[in-house]
Design a protein around this motif. Structure first.
Motif, short mmCIF file in Angstrom:
data_model
loop_
_atom_site.label_atom_id
_atom_site.label_comp_id
_atom_site.label_asym_id
_atom_site.label_seq_id
_atom_site.Cartn_x
_atom_site.Cartn_y
_atom_site.Cartn_z
N PRO A 172 0.85 -1.19 0.00
CA PRO A 172 0.00 0.00 0.00
C PRO A 172 0.89 1.25 0.00
N GLU A 173 0.35 2.35 -0.45
CA GLU A 173 1.15 3.57 -0.58
C GLU A 173 1.79 3.97 0.75
N ALA A 174 1.09 3.75 1.85
CA ALA A 174 1.62 4.15 3.16
C ALA A 174 2.87 3.39 3.56
N TYR A 175 3.14 2.26 2.89
CA TYR A 175 4.29 1.43 3.22
C TYR A 175 5.46 1.65 2.26
N ALA A 176 5.43 2.67 1.44
CA ALA A 176 6.52 2.95 0.51
C ALA A 176 7.84 3.04 1.28
N GLY A 177 8.85 2.29 0.81
CA GLY A 177 10.15 2.30 1.45
C GLY A 177 10.30 1.39 2.64
N PHE A 178 9.22 0.68 3.00
CA PHE A 178 9.26 -0.19 4.17
C PHE A 178 10.16 -1.40 3.95
N GLY A 179 10.29 -1.84 2.72
CA GLY A 179 11.12 -2.99 2.37
C GLY A 179 11.42 -2.96 0.89
N PRO A 180 12.09 -3.99 0.35
CA PRO A 180 12.50 -3.99 -1.05
C PRO A 180 11.37 -4.39 -1.99
N HIS A 181 10.33 -3.57 -2.01
CA HIS A 181 9.17 -3.76 -2.86
C HIS A 181 8.71 -2.40 -3.37
N MET A 182 7.74 -2.40 -4.30
CA MET A 182 7.19 -1.17 -4.82
C MET A 182 5.71 -1.03 -4.44
N THR A 183 5.25 0.21 -4.46
CA THR A 183 3.83 0.53 -4.41
C THR A 183 3.32 0.70 -5.84
N ALA A 184 2.01 0.87 -5.98
CA ALA A 184 1.44 1.09 -7.32
C ALA A 184 1.96 2.37 -7.94
N SER A 185 2.08 3.44 -7.15
CA SER A 185 2.57 4.69 -7.73
C SER A 185 4.04 4.58 -8.12
N GLN A 186 4.83 3.83 -7.35
CA GLN A 186 6.22 3.62 -7.74
C GLN A 186 6.34 2.78 -9.01
N ALA A 187 5.48 1.78 -9.14
CA ALA A 187 5.46 1.00 -10.38
C ALA A 187 5.04 1.87 -11.55
N GLY A 188 4.09 2.76 -11.33
CA GLY A 188 3.68 3.69 -12.38
C GLY A 188 4.80 4.61 -12.79
#
Length: 256
Positions: free
Chosen positions: A184-200
């Motif tokens: 979810p967007e609120a978890y951006a940077g929490f670990g080595p994954h992306m959010t939808a907006s980062q993928a966009g």
């Protein structure tokens, strides 16, 4: 190329879902990109799993390889007898992770069911009409994105990755970007994954034609994910669902 989503979920499967796995066809080639829990059941809805030519696993997290145990049983105990071993392309350490928790008999069966082949960064693999090239991305070590090419079309599957230079480099010019969007967007940077907006943002910066969001946390709001991604990327955006099918063609192809 034709891509069928077999599992869209990250880490655990929500109701009616499976964990990560995708079925890719081009010409006569049939390959599996990751094989998470629940994938084999969905694969059986679209093709005979015994017809696979190869399996590619991106990294050694169970939600990407757990159904290899089920595929092992299918291959070793097929109705007509044991099948010839299937090519299993994988990162260093996965074979040990696969065989470590099981008894000697199952480990022996795994060695008879699969031919393990290590992925090498940038070293392409030909499977019939498909060429698949692994590229290192930023997740656990090692994790490989997969670039699949056939008939001039280019699919980039990011696997699990944080945003950054590695994800950008592998995504450049994709006709379809199959991008993880775990958090979810609120978890951006929490670990080595992306959010939808980062993928966009990745899709925009890499100049891709279309974006499919995958490896989705089961409780994510999928409609909101499309909104977040579309706010930064002006091409087509969808969230992967089980058994979705995507036809991938190059610029100027029949699916433009």
């Amino acid at each position: 190329m034709r891509l069928t989503v077999l599992g869209s979920a990250a880490s655990y499967a929500g109701p009616g879902q499976a964990c990560t796995g995708h079925y890719l066809e081009a010409g006569g080639a049939r390959v599996l990109l990751d094989c998470g829990n629940g994938v084999l059941s969905n694969l059986g809805k679209v093709t005979d799993p015994l017809a696979l030519d190869a399996v590619f696993v991106t990294h050694a997290h169970p939600d990407h390889f757990a159904d290899l145990y089920a595929l092992n049983s299918l291959l070793r105990y097929a109705p007509e007898g044991p099948r010839p071993p299937l090519a299993l392309y994988m990162p260093e350490g996965l074979w040990e992770a696969l065989c470590g928790p099981v008894n000697t008999r199952i480990a022996t069966d795994l060695a008879l069911a699969f031919v393990p082949v290590l992925l090498v960064d940038g070293e392409s693999v030909a499977v019939g009409d498909l060429t698949i090239t692994p590229r290192r991305v930023d997740h656990i070590e090692p994790t490989y994105a997969l670039v699949a090419e056939a008939d001039g079309a280019r699919l980039v599957y990011t696997a699990d990755t944080a945003p950054g230079p590695a994800a950008f480099a592998v995504s450049l010019g994709a006709d379809l970007l199959l991008a993880e969007a775990t958090f979810p967007e609120a978890y951006a940077g929490f670990g080595p994954h992306m959010t939808a907006s980062q993928a966009g943002a990745l899709a925009r910066d890499a100049g891709v034609r279309a974006l499919v969001l995958a490896h989705v946390w089961p409780t994510n709001d999928r409609a909101a994910m499309v909104t977040y991604a579309a706010a930064v990327f002006d091409g087509p955006v969808v969230v992967a669902n089980e058994l979705d099918v995507f036809e991938i063609s190059p610029v100027g192809g029949k699916d433009d």
